[in-house]
Design an enzyme around this catalytic site. Structure first.
Site, PDB file in Angstrom:
ATOM      1  N   ILE A   1      54.052  52.734  33.278  1.00 23.71           N
ATOM      2  CA  ILE A   1      55.100  51.853  33.807  1.00 23.71           C
ATOM      3  C   ILE A   1      56.315  52.762  33.966  1.00 23.71           C
ATOM      4  CG2 ILE A   1      55.662  51.077  31.439  1.00 23.71           C
ATOM      5  CD1 ILE A   1      56.709  48.479  32.562  1.00 23.71           C
ATOM      6  N   SER A   2      56.977  52.695  35.111  1.00 26.43           N
ATOM      7  CA  SER A   2      58.094  53.612  35.382  1.00 26.43           C
ATOM      8  C   SER A   2      59.293  53.313  34.490  1.00 26.43           C
ATOM      9  CB  SER A   2      58.518  53.499  36.848  1.00 26.43           C
ATOM     10  OG  SER A   2      57.429  53.775  37.683  1.00 26.43           O
ATOM     11  N   GLN A   3      60.142  54.328  34.362  1.00 27.15           N
ATOM     12  CA  GLN A   3      61.428  54.198  33.655  1.00 27.15           C
ATOM     13  C   GLN A   3      62.222  53.040  34.294  1.00 27.15           C
ATOM     14  OE1 GLN A   3      63.670  57.507  34.968  1.00 27.15           O
ATOM     15  NE2 GLN A   3      65.264  57.339  33.416  1.00 27.15           N
TER      16      GLN A   3
END
Ligand code: SAM
Length: 214
Positions: free
Chosen positions: A60-62
């Site tokens: 999951i991206s930042q």
């Protein structure tokens, strides 16, 4: 743990402090419960300033990158959005807060099912989700006002350009596997213009139309 407080700190210190000031976007990040989209054992880090593993070798991206991509789409609430790379479903939930309808495609069935459950539990009714190769888009529901690709591709997949509406916007991490450039693609008079936004690192987009030859 006071997750609402952690979300407030995330929005103030990671998103607004880096220049994103669209209140609709900030409100969506205040509302969506990011900790419900990641594996239980990592929940304590849900609002931290870095990407997290979500299983199957995916991430999951930042939060800031999710916010930057979302903000760049310029959503008003009227759009039909196609997302490629559902992953955890967190970005999908953010889009569902800000657009009319969201269509999301994930290559890995386990992730797709997990995201579907999390999104159902969160109560969204404006999302359609399927498992498959998103480089082919979702022709049955095309064209789309906005397209967001959350995995890295060396090229802009042709079907996605074809399924983007006139005056539509598409955002994707463009480049090779080590690092990419987050790129905004706009379609005007059937031609595309591209604008580079910043460097980024995403997992690869694996599909029929994500190769240099396409
Ligand atoms: N946006 C997601 C979130 O909020 O959790 C994170 C997405 S993750 C960085 C990228 C996802 O793209 C992975 O789940 C991966 O399986 C998926 N993916 C890679 N190639 C794909 C393809 N051709 N079609 C659909 N999904 C793909």
């Amino acid at each position: 743990m006071d997750y609402a407080q952690l979300r407030k700190i995330m929005v103030e210190e990671q998103i607004a402090a880096r220049g994103i000031n669209n209140q609709r976007v900030l409100d969506a990040f205040l509302k969506v419960e990011r900790h419900k989209f990641i594996p239980k054992e990592l929940e304590v880090n849900a609002y931290a300033d870095f990407p997290l593993p979500i299983g199957e070798g995916q991430t999951i991206s930042q939060p800031y990158i999710v916010a930057l991509m979302t903000d760049t789409l310029g959503l008003t609430g009227e759009e039909r959005v196609l997302e490629i790379g559902t992953g955890s479903g967190y970005q999908t939930a953010i889009l569902a807060e800000l657009a009319k309808e969201v269509y999301t495609v994930e290559r890995l069935i386990d992730l797709s099912e997990r995201a579907e459950n999390a999104l159902k539990e969160a109560g969204y009714t404006n999302i359609r989700i399927k498992s498959g190769d998103g480089t082919q888009g979702w022709p049955e529901f095309a064209p789309f006002d906005r397209i967001i690709v959350t995995a890295a591709s060396p090229n802009i997949p042709k079907p996605l350009v074809a399924q983007l509406k006139e005056n539509g916007r598409l955002i994707l991490p463009l480049g090779e596997s080590i690092s990419q450039i987050l790129t905004l693609v706009e379609k005007h008079n059937a031609k595309i213009n591209t604008k580079q936004i910043c460097g980024c690192v995403f997992v690869p987009l694996i599909g029929k139309y994500s190769t240099e030859a396409n």
